[in-house]
Design a protein around this motif. Structure first.
Motif, PDB file in Angstrom:
ATOM      1  N   UNK A  27       0.805  -1.208   0.000  1.00 51.27           N
ATOM      2  CA  UNK A  27       0.000   0.000   0.000  1.00 51.27           C
ATOM      3  C   UNK A  27       0.842   1.263   0.000  1.00 51.27           C
ATOM      4  N   UNK A  28       1.988   1.235   0.694  1.00 48.09           N
ATOM      5  CA  UNK A  28       2.810   2.449   0.835  1.00 48.09           C
ATOM      6  C   UNK A  28       3.354   2.928  -0.497  1.00 48.09           C
ATOM      7  N   UNK A  29       3.800   1.994  -1.336  1.00 44.71           N
ATOM      8  CA  UNK A  29       4.335   2.391  -2.628  1.00 44.71           C
ATOM      9  C   UNK A  29       3.242   2.999  -3.503  1.00 44.71           C
ATOM     10  N   UNK A  30       2.044   2.423  -3.390  1.00 45.91           N
ATOM     11  CA  UNK A  30       0.902   2.937  -4.129  1.00 45.91           C
ATOM     12  C   UNK A  30       0.581   4.362  -3.689  1.00 45.91           C
ATOM     13  N   UNK A  31       0.610   4.583  -2.388  1.00 52.32           N
ATOM     14  CA  UNK A  31       0.307   5.897  -1.823  1.00 52.32           C
ATOM     15  C   UNK A  31       1.363   6.920  -2.227  1.00 52.32           C
ATOM     16  N   UNK A  32       2.630   6.511  -2.126  1.00 57.43           N
ATOM     17  CA  UNK A  32       3.735   7.401  -2.488  1.00 57.43           C
ATOM     18  C   UNK A  32       3.643   7.814  -3.945  1.00 57.43           C
ATOM     19  N   UNK A  33       3.358   6.832  -4.793  1.00 60.63           N
ATOM     20  CA  UNK A  33       3.275   7.088  -6.223  1.00 60.63           C
ATOM     21  C   UNK A  33       2.142   8.068  -6.529  1.00 60.63           C
ATOM     22  N   UNK A  34       1.015   7.909  -5.821  1.00 57.79           N
ATOM     23  CA  UNK A  34      -0.115   8.800  -6.030  1.00 57.79           C
ATOM     24  C   UNK A  34       0.229  10.224  -5.565  1.00 57.79           C
ATOM     25  N   UNK A  35       0.941  10.318  -4.448  1.00 66.26           N
ATOM     26  CA  UNK A  35       1.352  11.638  -3.943  1.00 66.26           C
ATOM     27  C   UNK A  35       2.248  12.355  -4.936  1.00 66.26           C
ATOM     28  N   UNK A  37       2.201  12.363  -7.992  1.00 64.48           N
ATOM     29  CA  UNK A  37       1.499  12.895  -9.165  1.00 64.48           C
ATOM     30  C   UNK A  37       1.045  14.326  -8.930  1.00 64.48           C
ATOM     31  N   UNK A  38       1.049  14.753  -7.679  1.00 65.26           N
ATOM     32  CA  UNK A  38       0.558  16.083  -7.322  1.00 65.26           C
ATOM     33  C   UNK A  38       1.697  17.101  -7.453  1.00 65.26           C
ATOM     34  N   UNK A  39       1.549  18.136  -8.279  1.00 62.30           N
ATOM     35  CA  UNK A  39       2.635  19.106  -8.445  1.00 62.30           C
ATOM     36  C   UNK A  39       2.942  19.915  -7.179  1.00 62.30           C
ATOM     37  N   UNK A  40       2.000  19.905  -6.214  1.00 63.73           N
ATOM     38  CA  UNK A  40       2.264  20.632  -4.969  1.00 63.73           C
ATOM     39  C   UNK A  40       3.021  19.796  -3.946  1.00 63.73           C
ATOM     40  N   UNK A  41       3.372  18.569  -4.325  1.00 65.18           N
ATOM     41  CA  UNK A  41       4.145  17.727  -3.416  1.00 65.18           C
ATOM     42  C   UNK A  41       5.621  17.906  -3.735  1.00 65.18           C
ATOM     43  N   UNK A  42       6.381  18.341  -2.716  1.00 63.85           N
ATOM     44  CA  UNK A  42       7.818  18.537  -2.926  1.00 63.85           C
ATOM     45  C   UNK A  42       8.585  17.263  -2.599  1.00 63.85           C
ATOM     46  N   UNK A  43       8.202  16.636  -1.481  1.00 64.35           N
ATOM     47  CA  UNK A  43       8.844  15.385  -1.069  1.00 64.35           C
ATOM     48  C   UNK A  43       7.759  14.410  -0.629  1.00 64.35           C
ATOM     49  N   UNK A  44       7.817  13.205  -1.167  1.00 67.74           N
ATOM     50  CA  UNK A  44       6.915  12.144  -0.688  1.00 67.74           C
ATOM     51  C   UNK A  44       7.719  10.865  -0.711  1.00 67.74           C
ATOM     52  N   UNK A  68      -3.527  21.972   3.365  1.00 65.26           N
ATOM     53  CA  UNK A  68      -2.528  21.512   4.338  1.00 65.26           C
ATOM     54  C   UNK A  68      -2.091  20.098   3.946  1.00 65.26           C
ATOM     55  N   UNK A  69      -0.987  19.610   4.526  1.00 65.79           N
ATOM     56  CA  UNK A  69      -0.476  18.296   4.081  1.00 65.79           C
ATOM     57  C   UNK A  69      -1.497  17.165   4.201  1.00 65.79           C
ATOM     58  N   UNK A  70      -2.363  17.227   5.231  1.00 66.64           N
ATOM     59  CA  UNK A  70      -3.384  16.180   5.368  1.00 66.64           C
ATOM     60  C   UNK A  70      -4.319  16.180   4.169  1.00 66.64           C
ATOM     61  N   UNK A  71      -4.651  17.385   3.693  1.00 66.37           N
ATOM     62  CA  UNK A  71      -5.555  17.474   2.550  1.00 66.37           C
ATOM     63  C   UNK A  71      -4.869  16.979   1.279  1.00 66.37           C
ATOM     64  N   UNK A  72      -3.584  17.288   1.154  1.00 66.38           N
ATOM     65  CA  UNK A  72      -2.828  16.813  -0.005  1.00 66.38           C
ATOM     66  C   UNK A  72      -2.806  15.285  -0.006  1.00 66.38           C
TER      67      UNK A  72
ATOM     68  N   UNK B  24       2.563   1.971 -12.806  1.00 62.93           N
ATOM     69  CA  UNK B  24       3.329   0.788 -12.366  1.00 62.93           C
ATOM     70  C   UNK B  24       3.100   0.479 -10.889  1.00 62.93           C
ATOM     71  N   UNK B  25       2.938   1.507 -10.063  1.00 58.44           N
ATOM     72  CA  UNK B  25       2.698   1.260  -8.631  1.00 58.44           C
ATOM     73  C   UNK B  25       1.364   0.564  -8.413  1.00 58.44           C
ATOM     74  N   UNK B  26       0.347   0.921  -9.194  1.00 59.45           N
ATOM     75  CA  UNK B  26      -0.958   0.265  -9.063  1.00 59.45           C
ATOM     76  C   UNK B  26      -0.878  -1.197  -9.471  1.00 59.45           C
TER      77      UNK B  26
END
Lengths: 96, 264
Positions: A27-35, A37-44, A68-72, B24-26
């Motif tokens: 799940x973590x890799x999936x979450x990181x990858x999704x984060x 994709x957001x241009x407002x994310x500097x580090x995930x 805020x980061x929770x919303x991101x 790829x992550x999915x």
């Protein structure tokens, strides 16, 4: 099904360090990858300190902005939900 | 990009399909979930009342645990999530064997306590009892995941590759690529070299090296995957895919609700 258990290790205006109890790369890799994709994310990123023993710790840094980061993070999770809902729907026609 | 699914082969225990429009992550999350996180039932504890077979108790218990059982995991609950104290019909089930040699005991000889659970294959040999040897046991079946023990692994084989696209940009019909390709991607038709079915390409690049004109290009689609999935009969291949997708989606939903509590 168990609830997802989160521990907040560090919180800042644009930073978040969260421990996900009982999670793994699945799940973590999936979450990181999704984060990412957001241009407002500097580090995930996430790290599992000791294999099979530690819980993953996710570090998130966002740009100054309306969210805020929770919303991101919430938006990243929403993207996962939308994608997997679409996958579920497509599967029904084809694989069942 | 929209998701598209193209089923190439689908049987009760095997699925070969192409999914495009996934990151790829999915794809990896889906693969890992199908192997490790979708729960299933398997024998977990065995009480031996009599065992004079050639195998000792622990050996038999291991063999029993590894017998694939067909059951709907939605009917049961993991032991540590069950509200009961000592085990109930929601988190446990039973099976028993009572036999005396000379006889070969097969998985079909397991007498199940629950009609919703059955053995996926009838002809798995458990132990061969010789004349006078007896086996009397009671087994407790529990829900588990592949992360806990391999006997609870759902997808026996689950892998994917990115869809390869092979193209010829320059050609003198020398046919070297046809000879060197281990997957028969290229073919010679009427003296002209053509690409047959490039989905079998393993991206080994032997053709790229063999081509003296540097006229072969191999590209991998980063968001299209060829999945191959095989189960051992515990769940059907299609049920497993659907269950895994729902599990990942439900986990994301639960995370969302936890996050909503935090931002307020």
């Amino acid at each position: 099904m168990k609830d997802v258990e989160l521990k907040v290790l560090r919180e800042g205006t644009n930073e978040l360090e969260l421990e996900f109890v009982g999670e793994g790369h699945t799940f973590m890799n999936l979450l990181k990858s999704s984060l990412l994709e957001d241009p407002d994310v500097l580090v995930a990123t996430y790290d599992i300190k000791f294999m099979n023993i530690s819980n993953p710790i996710m570090y998130l840094k966002t740009r100054e902005g309306d969210r805020n980061p929770y919303q991101v993070l919430g938006d990243a999770v929403d993207r996962i939900i939308t994608k997997f809902d679409e996958l579920s729907a497509k599967l029904v026609g084809v694989i069942i | 990009m929209a998701i598209e699914i193209n089923v190439i082969e689908l049987t009760e225990r095997y699925a070969k399909f192409i999914i495009s429009g996934l990151t790829p992550a999915s794809a990896n999350a889906l693969r890992r979930c199908m192997i490790n996180e979708v729960p299933r039932m398997a024998i977990d504890e065995v009480n031996f009342y009599e065992n004079t077979s050639v195998l000792f108790d622990e050996q038999l218990a291991l063999r029993l645990g590894l017998i694939p059982l067909r059951a709907d995991p939605g009917l049961y609950v993991l032991e540590d999530e069950c509200t009961c104290e000592d085990g109930c019909s929601l988190c446990q089930s039973t099976a028993s064997i009572s036999a005396e040699g000379p006889i070969k005991i097969y998985s079909s000889d397991l007498v199940m306590g629950d009609e919703n659970i059955s053995v996926a294959d009838d002809n798995i040999l458990i132990v061969d009892l010789k004349d006078g040897q007896k086996l009397l046991l009671n087994a407790i079946i529990k829900l588990g995941t592949g992360e806990m023990h391999a006997k609870w692994q759902n997808a026996v084989v689950c892998g994917y590759k990115n869809i390869p696209h092979v193209s010829i940009t320059d050609c003198n019909d020398c046919g070297r690529c046809v000879d060197v390709c281990p997957r028969d991607v290229f073919k010679c038709v009427d003296g002209r070299v053509m690409i047959g079915d490039d989905i079998n390409c393993s991206c080994c690049n032997l053709c790229v090296e063999a081509c003296e004109l540097d006229g072969i290009v191999i590209e991998e689609d980063p968001e299209a995957f060829l999945f191959k999935l095989e189960t051992d009969g515990g769940m059907t291949a299609s049920a497993l895919i659907v269950y895994a997708v729902r599990m990942l989606r439900d986990k994301a939903v639960r995370l969302k609700s936890v996050l909503e509590r935090f931002s307020h």
